[in-house]
Design an enzyme around this catalytic site. Structure first.
Site, mmCIF file in Angstrom:
data_model
loop_
_atom_site.group_PDB
_atom_site.id
_atom_site.type_symbol
_atom_site.label_atom_id
_atom_site.label_comp_id
_atom_site.label_asym_id
_atom_site.label_seq_id
_atom_site.Cartn_x
_atom_site.Cartn_y
_atom_site.Cartn_z
ATOM 1 N N GLY A 60 0.458 -1.523 -0.119
ATOM 2 C CA GLY A 60 0.250 0.181 -0.082
ATOM 3 C C GLY A 60 1.093 1.103 0.170
ATOM 4 O O GLY A 60 0.148 2.251 0.197
ATOM 5 N N TRP A 62 2.195 2.693 -2.654
ATOM 6 C CA TRP A 62 1.877 3.513 -3.285
ATOM 7 C C TRP A 62 0.691 4.754 -3.490
ATOM 8 O O TRP A 62 0.288 5.906 -3.861
ATOM 9 C CB TRP A 62 2.038 2.811 -5.184
ATOM 10 C CG TRP A 62 2.996 2.743 -5.439
ATOM 11 C CD1 TRP A 62 5.057 2.747 -5.031
ATOM 12 C CD2 TRP A 62 3.686 2.742 -6.948
ATOM 13 N NE1 TRP A 62 5.962 2.552 -5.797
ATOM 14 C CE2 TRP A 62 5.436 1.983 -6.748
ATOM 15 C CE3 TRP A 62 2.885 2.117 -8.246
ATOM 16 C CZ2 TRP A 62 6.062 2.157 -8.510
ATOM 17 C CZ3 TRP A 62 3.680 2.378 -9.442
ATOM 18 C CH2 TRP A 62 4.432 2.130 -9.447
ATOM 19 N N ASP A 79 -5.318 -5.404 -5.752
ATOM 20 C CA ASP A 79 -4.521 -6.680 -4.864
ATOM 21 C C ASP A 79 -4.640 -7.999 -4.472
ATOM 22 O O ASP A 79 -5.876 -7.963 -4.286
ATOM 23 C CB ASP A 79 -2.924 -5.880 -4.287
ATOM 24 C CG ASP A 79 -1.953 -6.949 -3.855
ATOM 25 O OD1 ASP A 79 -0.831 -6.032 -4.366
ATOM 26 O OD2 ASP A 79 -1.751 -8.146 -3.883
ATOM 27 N N ASP A 95 -7.546 -10.743 -8.426
ATOM 28 C CA ASP A 95 -6.393 -10.680 -9.168
ATOM 29 C C ASP A 95 -7.271 -9.581 -10.683
ATOM 30 O O ASP A 95 -8.241 -9.779 -11.104
ATOM 31 C CB ASP A 95 -6.886 -11.764 -9.992
ATOM 32 C CG ASP A 95 -5.663 -12.232 -10.943
ATOM 33 O OD1 ASP A 95 -4.965 -11.156 -11.399
ATOM 34 O OD2 ASP A 95 -5.348 -14.085 -11.357
ATOM 35 N N ASP A 119 2.713 -1.749 -10.478
ATOM 36 C CA ASP A 119 4.045 -1.949 -9.416
ATOM 37 C C ASP A 119 3.633 -4.026 -9.196
ATOM 38 O O ASP A 119 4.260 -4.025 -8.536
ATOM 39 C CB ASP A 119 3.699 -0.884 -8.205
ATOM 40 C CG ASP A 119 5.554 -1.750 -7.626
ATOM 41 O OD1 ASP A 119 6.097 -2.232 -8.199
ATOM 42 O OD2 ASP A 119 6.014 -1.549 -6.136
ATOM 43 N N LYS A 159 5.768 -0.727 -13.854
ATOM 44 C CA LYS A 159 7.068 -1.280 -13.175
ATOM 45 C C LYS A 159 7.814 -2.768 -14.195
ATOM 46 O O LYS A 159 6.575 -3.224 -14.836
ATOM 47 C CB LYS A 159 7.033 -2.812 -12.198
ATOM 48 C CG LYS A 159 8.477 -3.003 -11.475
ATOM 49 C CD LYS A 159 8.569 -4.486 -10.671
ATOM 50 C CE LYS A 159 8.041 -3.538 -9.236
ATOM 51 N NZ LYS A 159 8.023 -4.255 -7.470
#
EC number: 2.1.1.166
Length: 203
Positions: A60, A62, A79, A95, A119, A159
């Site tokens: 958490g 971000w 998440d 998901d 991320d 990312k």
């Protein structure tokens, strides 16, 4: 014995890490917050009042930074793992790659959003090239999802890892967006192949 040695090395590394120490001072759940802070300072991603989707949000950090920055805006985080509540954040446990989860995200917005960040990374196999490929697939799925969700002037941050899928990810970014940059923050560990792709303005 080897496992214990590795664990001790990791603990010592964490203690020496200035970003780990700073995260404790600033109240962030992980050092990864500073990667996003650097990205924001350089590329001007966030501002008060905008709408944001945070993919792969746990633990958490971000979302914490985004929440503090967008203030009166709207932030939806998703998440696989649950996480503690964050102010001004709607959380989904699920998901992201499931269509059902994507529909849940879409239902929480009445219009297009300003920013999508990711991320996300796969659980490591220990084989860096394989991990890079799988994480690259997540990045491309997130990028395609962002095309559906973003306003014309929207921004996408994800990312990525240097590896066989790197050029494919950058090529997709250039296909979907007018501005594409790859950036490695100072807070990203030197030995890591991690970088971030920053995309702006949909084609």
């Amino acid at each position: 014995m080897k496992k214990n040695r590795i664990s001790k090395n990791w603990i010592n590394k964490q203690k020496r890490d200035i970003y780990v120490r700073q995260s404790q001072v600033d109240g962030y759940r992980a050092r990864s917050a500073y990667k996003l802070i650097e990205i924001d300072e350089k590329f001007k991603i966030f501002k008060n009042g905008i709408s944001v989707i945070d993919l792969g949000a746990s633990p958490g950090s971000w979302s914490q930074y985004i929440s503090r920055t967008v203030k009166s805006g709207r932030l939806v985080s998703i998440d696989l793992k649950g996480m503690e509540e964050i102010e001004n954040t709607i959380q989904i446990k699920g998901d992201f790659t499931d269509l059902e989860s994507q529909e849940k995200i879409k239902a929480l917005f009445k219009s297009k959003v300003d920013v999508v960040v990711s991320d996300m990374a796969v659980n490591t196999t220990g084989i860096k090239d394989i991990d890079a490929i799988y994480t690259g697939e997540l990045a491309m799925e997130a990028m395609n999802f962002s095309k559906e969700m973003l306003v014309k002037e929207g921004r996408f941050v994800s990312k990525i890892f240097l590896g066989s899928s790197f050029n494919e990810i950058v090529a997709l970014g250039k296909k979907l967006f007018k501005e594409v940059k790859v950036f490695k923050p100072k807070s990203s560990r030197k030995e890591s192949k991690e970088s971030f792709i920053i995309c702006k303005i949909l084609r």
